[in-house]
Design an enzyme around this catalytic site. Structure first.
Site, PDB file in Angstrom:
ATOM      1  N   THR A  20       1.361   4.421   1.580  1.00 10.52           N
ATOM      2  CA  THR A  20       2.085   4.992   2.718  1.00 10.52           C
ATOM      3  C   THR A  20       3.094   3.995   3.267  1.00 10.52           C
ATOM      4  O   THR A  20       4.234   4.342   3.579  1.00 10.52           O
ATOM      5  CB  THR A  20       1.105   5.435   3.821  1.00 10.52           C
ATOM      6  OG1 THR A  20       0.210   6.404   3.271  1.00 10.52           O
ATOM      7  CG2 THR A  20       1.826   6.026   5.015  1.00 10.52           C
ATOM      8  N   CYS A  21       2.678   2.752   3.359  1.00 11.17           N
ATOM      9  CA  CYS A  21       3.540   1.699   3.909  1.00 11.17           C
ATOM     10  C   CYS A  21       4.778   1.492   3.046  1.00 11.17           C
ATOM     11  O   CYS A  21       5.889   1.344   3.554  1.00 11.17           O
ATOM     12  CB  CYS A  21       2.760   0.388   4.017  1.00 11.17           C
ATOM     13  SG  CYS A  21       1.184   0.533   4.870  1.00 11.17           S
ATOM     14  N   SER A  22       4.593   1.473   1.743  1.00  8.51           N
ATOM     15  CA  SER A  22       5.679   1.175   0.805  1.00  8.51           C
ATOM     16  C   SER A  22       6.561   2.375   0.501  1.00  8.51           C
ATOM     17  O   SER A  22       7.725   2.215   0.141  1.00  8.51           O
ATOM     18  CB  SER A  22       5.109   0.652  -0.513  1.00  8.51           C
ATOM     19  OG  SER A  22       4.465  -0.572  -0.321  1.00  8.51           O
TER      20      SER A  22
ATOM     21  N   THR B 234       0.846  -1.192   0.000  1.00 11.00           N
ATOM     22  CA  THR B 234       0.000   0.000   0.000  1.00 11.00           C
ATOM     23  C   THR B 234       0.887   1.250   0.000  1.00 11.00           C
ATOM     24  O   THR B 234       2.050   1.186   0.405  1.00 11.00           O
ATOM     25  CB  THR B 234      -0.966  -0.003   1.201  1.00 11.00           C
ATOM     26  OG1 THR B 234      -0.209  -0.119   2.401  1.00 11.00           O
ATOM     27  CG2 THR B 234      -1.956  -1.151   1.096  1.00 11.00           C
TER      28      THR B 234
END
Length: 182
Positions: free
Chosen positions: A55-57, A53
């Site tokens: 923000t996570c990546s 996703t």
């Protein structure tokens, strides 16, 4: 909020590389427990809604990966990234992110996340049950410090990010170094 809480004892179903398996996908199942990951170590654990996703990546995982040396200087032995995703997804994400420093932990059924009180519905995004975004400093299986994004709720219309960022967690470690040494 959760400082002093002992982590729940669960078994994580992981896939580990094993060349003895052979073939194009040389991985085997290996169950790992909470104790396997957290006993006798001071670690950072961060959990997020989903592998791959934005923000996570883009921010959270790369920030922890690239800042590992800074965390190690503050007495952190390992950094773990957890998500309510299966081991296949987490391993592919780790490969895509070229991880060398952060270890991914698959919480495929969400058992650990549920027992931590962090499981939320993300049906508004088609995700099903996922983790609310948080980070923690864990010392020998006990929460030392807790960093939870505000507004935890089912089907939250946004994805708050900042409180659990690598920068926030590192700043805490730097500012509380004297507390740990005392």
């Amino acid at each position: 909020m959760k400082a002093g809480v002992k982590l729940p004892q669960v078994t994580f179903h992981t896939r580990v590389r094993d060349e003895a398996v052979g073939g194009p996908n040389p991985f085997r199942w290996q169950d790992m427990t909470t104790a396997d990951f957290f006993a006798g170590k001071r670690v950072v654990l961060f959990s997020l809604p989903g592998a791959f996703t934005p923000t996570c990546s883009t921010y959270q995982l790369p920030g922890f990966e690239n800042g590992f040396a800074d965390f190690a200087e503050q007495g952190i032995d390992s950094i773990y990234c957890m998500s309510v995703n299966d081991s296949f997804v987490m391993n592919k994400w780790a490969e895509a992110q070229d991880l060398k420093n952060v270890t991914v932990i698959p919480d495929g059924s969400g058992e650990f996340t549920r027992k931590m009180g962090m499981l939320v519905a993300k049906d508004n995004l088609g995700f099903g049950m996922r983790s609310w975004r948080y980070a923690a400093i864990i010392n020998d299986g006990v929460v030392e410090a807790w960093f939870e994004e505000p507004g935890m709720s089912d089907n939250h219309p946004e994805d708050p990010y900042g409180v659990s960022s690598p920068e926030t967690v590192l700043a805490y470690l730097v500012n509380h170094k004297a507390d740990v040494a005392a």
